[in-house]
Design a protein around this motif. Sequence first.
Motif, PDB file in Angstrom:
ATOM      1  N   GLU A 159       0.806  -1.224   0.000  1.00 54.08           N
ATOM      2  CA  GLU A 159       0.000   0.000   0.000  1.00 54.08           C
ATOM      3  C   GLU A 159       0.838   1.272   0.000  1.00 54.08           C
ATOM      4  OE1 GLU A 159      -2.288  -1.060   3.365  1.00 54.08           O
ATOM      5  OE2 GLU A 159      -3.956  -1.840   2.181  1.00 54.08           O
ATOM      6  N   LEU A 160       1.952   1.283   0.735  1.00 59.96           N
ATOM      7  CA  LEU A 160       2.755   2.499   0.821  1.00 59.96           C
ATOM      8  C   LEU A 160       3.355   2.856  -0.538  1.00 59.96           C
ATOM      9  CD1 LEU A 160       4.252   4.812   2.127  1.00 59.96           C
ATOM     10  CD2 LEU A 160       5.855   3.197   3.131  1.00 59.96           C
ATOM     11  N   GLU A 161       4.007   1.885  -1.159  1.00 62.13           N
ATOM     12  CA  GLU A 161       4.640   2.168  -2.446  1.00 62.13           C
ATOM     13  C   GLU A 161       3.585   2.536  -3.500  1.00 62.13           C
ATOM     14  OE1 GLU A 161       5.405  -0.142  -0.396  1.00 62.13           O
ATOM     15  OE2 GLU A 161       7.498  -0.757  -0.478  1.00 62.13           O
ATOM     16  N   SER A 163       0.649   3.819  -2.995  1.00 59.41           N
ATOM     17  CA  SER A 163       0.083   5.145  -2.694  1.00 59.41           C
ATOM     18  C   SER A 163       1.000   6.255  -3.179  1.00 59.41           C
ATOM     19  CB  SER A 163      -0.135   5.303  -1.184  1.00 59.41           C
ATOM     20  OG  SER A 163      -1.059   4.364  -0.715  1.00 59.41           O
ATOM     21  N   LEU A 164       2.302   6.075  -2.927  1.00 53.86           N
ATOM     22  CA  LEU A 164       3.251   7.109  -3.348  1.00 53.86           C
ATOM     23  C   LEU A 164       3.203   7.310  -4.862  1.00 53.86           C
ATOM     24  CD1 LEU A 164       6.355   6.291  -1.096  1.00 53.86           C
ATOM     25  CD2 LEU A 164       5.039   8.411  -1.087  1.00 53.86           C
ATOM     26  N   VAL A 165       3.199   6.193  -5.589  1.00 61.53           N
ATOM     27  CA  VAL A 165       3.178   6.303  -7.052  1.00 61.53           C
ATOM     28  C   VAL A 165       1.868   6.938  -7.528  1.00 61.53           C
ATOM     29  CG1 VAL A 165       3.094   4.955  -9.187  1.00 61.53           C
ATOM     30  CG2 VAL A 165       4.809   4.429  -7.454  1.00 61.53           C
ATOM     31  N   VAL A 167      -0.134   8.913  -5.879  1.00 61.43           N
ATOM     32  CA  VAL A 167      -0.184  10.324  -5.480  1.00 61.43           C
ATOM     33  C   VAL A 167       0.585  11.193  -6.468  1.00 61.43           C
ATOM     34  CG1 VAL A 167       0.820  11.923  -3.798  1.00 61.43           C
ATOM     35  CG2 VAL A 167      -0.660  10.091  -3.022  1.00 61.43           C
ATOM     36  N   PHE A 168       1.766  10.746  -6.868  1.00 59.89           N
ATOM     37  CA  PHE A 168       2.563  11.578  -7.776  1.00 59.89           C
ATOM     38  C   PHE A 168       1.987  11.576  -9.191  1.00 59.89           C
ATOM     39  CE2 PHE A 168       5.402  11.838  -4.285  1.00 59.89           C
ATOM     40  CZ  PHE A 168       6.070  13.033  -4.469  1.00 59.89           C
ATOM     41  N   LEU A 169       1.444  10.453  -9.612  1.00 61.70           N
ATOM     42  CA  LEU A 169       0.758  10.440 -10.910  1.00 61.70           C
ATOM     43  C   LEU A 169      -0.409  11.421 -10.888  1.00 61.70           C
ATOM     44  CD1 LEU A 169       0.520   6.635 -11.870  1.00 61.70           C
ATOM     45  CD2 LEU A 169       1.718   8.435 -13.125  1.00 61.70           C
ATOM     46  N   ALA A 170      -1.186  11.345  -9.817  1.00 62.76           N
ATOM     47  CA  ALA A 170      -2.380  12.192  -9.713  1.00 62.76           C
ATOM     48  C   ALA A 170      -2.008  13.662  -9.617  1.00 62.76           C
ATOM     49  CB  ALA A 170      -3.207  11.773  -8.502  1.00 62.76           C
ATOM     50  N   ASP A 171      -0.926  13.942  -8.908  1.00 62.96           N
ATOM     51  CA  ASP A 171      -0.533  15.341  -8.740  1.00 62.96           C
ATOM     52  C   ASP A 171      -0.091  15.959 -10.068  1.00 62.96           C
ATOM     53  OD1 ASP A 171      -0.985  16.576  -6.360  1.00 62.96           O
ATOM     54  OD2 ASP A 171       1.118  16.944  -5.970  1.00 62.96           O
TER      55      ASP A 171
ATOM     56  N   LEU B  24      11.838   4.888  -4.084  1.00 68.57           N
ATOM     57  CA  LEU B  24      10.736   5.816  -4.367  1.00 68.57           C
ATOM     58  C   LEU B  24      10.905   7.130  -3.608  1.00 68.57           C
ATOM     59  CD1 LEU B  24       7.618   3.446  -4.432  1.00 68.57           C
ATOM     60  CD2 LEU B  24       8.681   4.608  -6.362  1.00 68.57           C
ATOM     61  N   LEU B  28      10.769   9.581  -6.755  1.00 72.01           N
ATOM     62  CA  LEU B  28       9.516  10.308  -7.008  1.00 72.01           C
ATOM     63  C   LEU B  28       9.682  11.832  -6.933  1.00 72.01           C
ATOM     64  CD1 LEU B  28       6.833   7.984  -5.381  1.00 72.01           C
ATOM     65  CD2 LEU B  28       7.149   8.490  -7.799  1.00 72.01           C
ATOM     66  N   TYR B  31      11.656  12.784 -10.046  1.00 70.50           N
ATOM     67  CA  TYR B  31      10.830  12.684 -11.256  1.00 70.50           C
ATOM     68  C   TYR B  31       9.855  13.865 -11.350  1.00 70.50           C
ATOM     69  CZ  TYR B  31       6.014  11.422 -12.598  1.00 70.50           C
ATOM     70  OH  TYR B  31       4.722  11.464 -13.029  1.00 70.50           O
ATOM     71  N   PHE B  81       2.196   5.980   6.973  1.00 63.99           N
ATOM     72  CA  PHE B  81       2.325   4.520   6.936  1.00 63.99           C
ATOM     73  C   PHE B  81       3.232   4.006   8.049  1.00 63.99           C
ATOM     74  CE2 PHE B  81       0.349   4.899   2.856  1.00 63.99           C
ATOM     75  CZ  PHE B  81      -0.305   3.694   2.686  1.00 63.99           C
ATOM     76  N   VAL B 166      -4.084   8.661   3.156  1.00 64.84           N
ATOM     77  CA  VAL B 166      -3.402   9.035   1.910  1.00 64.84           C
ATOM     78  C   VAL B 166      -4.143  10.186   1.238  1.00 64.84           C
ATOM     79  CG1 VAL B 166      -2.776   8.258  -0.408  1.00 64.84           C
ATOM     80  CG2 VAL B 166      -2.393   6.766   1.533  1.00 64.84           C
ATOM     81  N   LEU B 170      -2.466  13.784   0.566  1.00 64.50           N
ATOM     82  CA  LEU B 170      -2.280  14.341  -0.782  1.00 64.50           C
ATOM     83  C   LEU B 170      -2.851  15.756  -0.839  1.00 64.50           C
ATOM     84  CD1 LEU B 170      -1.729  14.332  -3.866  1.00 64.50           C
ATOM     85  CD2 LEU B 170      -3.999  13.394  -4.140  1.00 64.50           C
TER      86      LEU B 170
END
Lengths: 241, 242
Positions: A159-161, A163-165, A167-171, B24, B28, B31, B81, B166, B170
């Motif tokens: 879930e953590l990894e 969520s991070l991906v 979140v950044f895609l969505a942002d 990440l 992230l 990126y 988390f 989350v 965000l």
Amino acid sequence: MSEFQTGASAHAKSVARQPTTLALLAVLPPFVVAVYGAAMTAFPDTVFLRGSAATYGRVGGALFATAFLSGLVGLFGTVSAARADRYLSFSGFSSVVLFGTRVLVSVGVAGVAAAVSLLAVVAAGTEVASLPAAYAVLVLAGVLYGLLGVVVGALLPRELEGSLVLVFLADVDSFLSGDVIPVNTDLVELLPLHAPHALFAAAVRDGSLAGGPVGRALAYLAVLFVAAGAAYAAATGGWSA
Amino acid sequence: MTRTRTALSATVKQFARTPVLVALLVVLPAYFVGLLGVVLPDSTVPVHVAGATTRTPLRDGMLPMLASLAAVMVTGIAGLFLTVDTLDADGWLALSGLPSRTLFAARAAALAGAALLASVAAAGVLSLLAVPERPLVFLAATLVLAATYGLIGAVVGVALDRLAGVYVMLFGPAVDLFLLHSPLATDAPAFALLTPGRWAGVAAMDAAFTANPEWGALGVGVAYLAVVAVAAAGAVRAAVRA
């Protein structure tokens, strides 16, 4: 009870059993719509904003709130249920049906989030030219992100990894897809919310849903549906009819 | 080895055991800043910092804020988390005699490491595209802001579950930095004074655009971090004891 009903019921219960998820569906979209609307008025010099800044903020807020919430439900549902679905598949349950019911639940979540978001936009005083068209686009945006959440959840099954991906895609999507800023590349048209943003703005402004964005959004939906199916099959041990 | 070091070592191992996560934390933010640095245009916009308005290319005007935002979001979600994933284990450790403040100190130190990684990654890529006027002050302010949001993530982790957390982590930082305290924005609503971005965030933007950073805002940002740390320690201890 048919396999389809069983799968749909199980996936729906996994969403509905968490009270905070239900509370999120009810509370957060209006909050995001209101804050985006209020905050966007603080950009007096962004001449590239056409029309009311508050309306623009609410439009973006509703779209983003609906899409991201649906994406998270898709992600968390995939991560938490992948093992159970794999066992169900081993025991003879059709993985096609399991995937279909997961998509169905994503559509349901998107439908609820879209309704709440749209109500918030209307309650904030924004005139929506066509409520059905606006609602349909919001649901579409939610389903797109729901499928994206399934893909991310299958590729990064924690879930953590994930969520991070997500979140950044969505942002990046939220930041660039609204054409607030004229960027240096046409690649922004490949962002999931680019076509839905244009469609939602048109539905709010003049009630029309026509032109290139419709085709692009549906093509995106088809591509994500196939990608989510492939990723889901990889996460749950392959397809069985 | 002291108890705190033992707990910290266990937390760091937990991070290190998942190399994808560590990657990440760096990739992230890099990126995010790198991509937006490439696609943002050179058209000029007014930037409002330190009570003055200047015109800069849009890319240079927005990228520092986006770099801070990237570090903040990564650390905030890591804090969320870290708390949710360790509350059960910490409850047992507390029962077995490990002081809950020791556990919190260890988790907070690990979170500071995550904040540092993300802040350095974001500021590093930023420096390749738009060098801040005061790079070290910018990094320090971003680190303070990221640590603040990491601890807010810990509080959110006590109060909400992962999915809700989350969502909050965000939208919270995005509204704070991207909308309320963007250098392109003026006349932020009154409630914006209460958000972390008003202090360490504004200090970071001042350090990015002027040679005379707003030390007062950074000082309040550090004080804000201290207050959030006390609140997070209280919330986590209460949850561990429950």
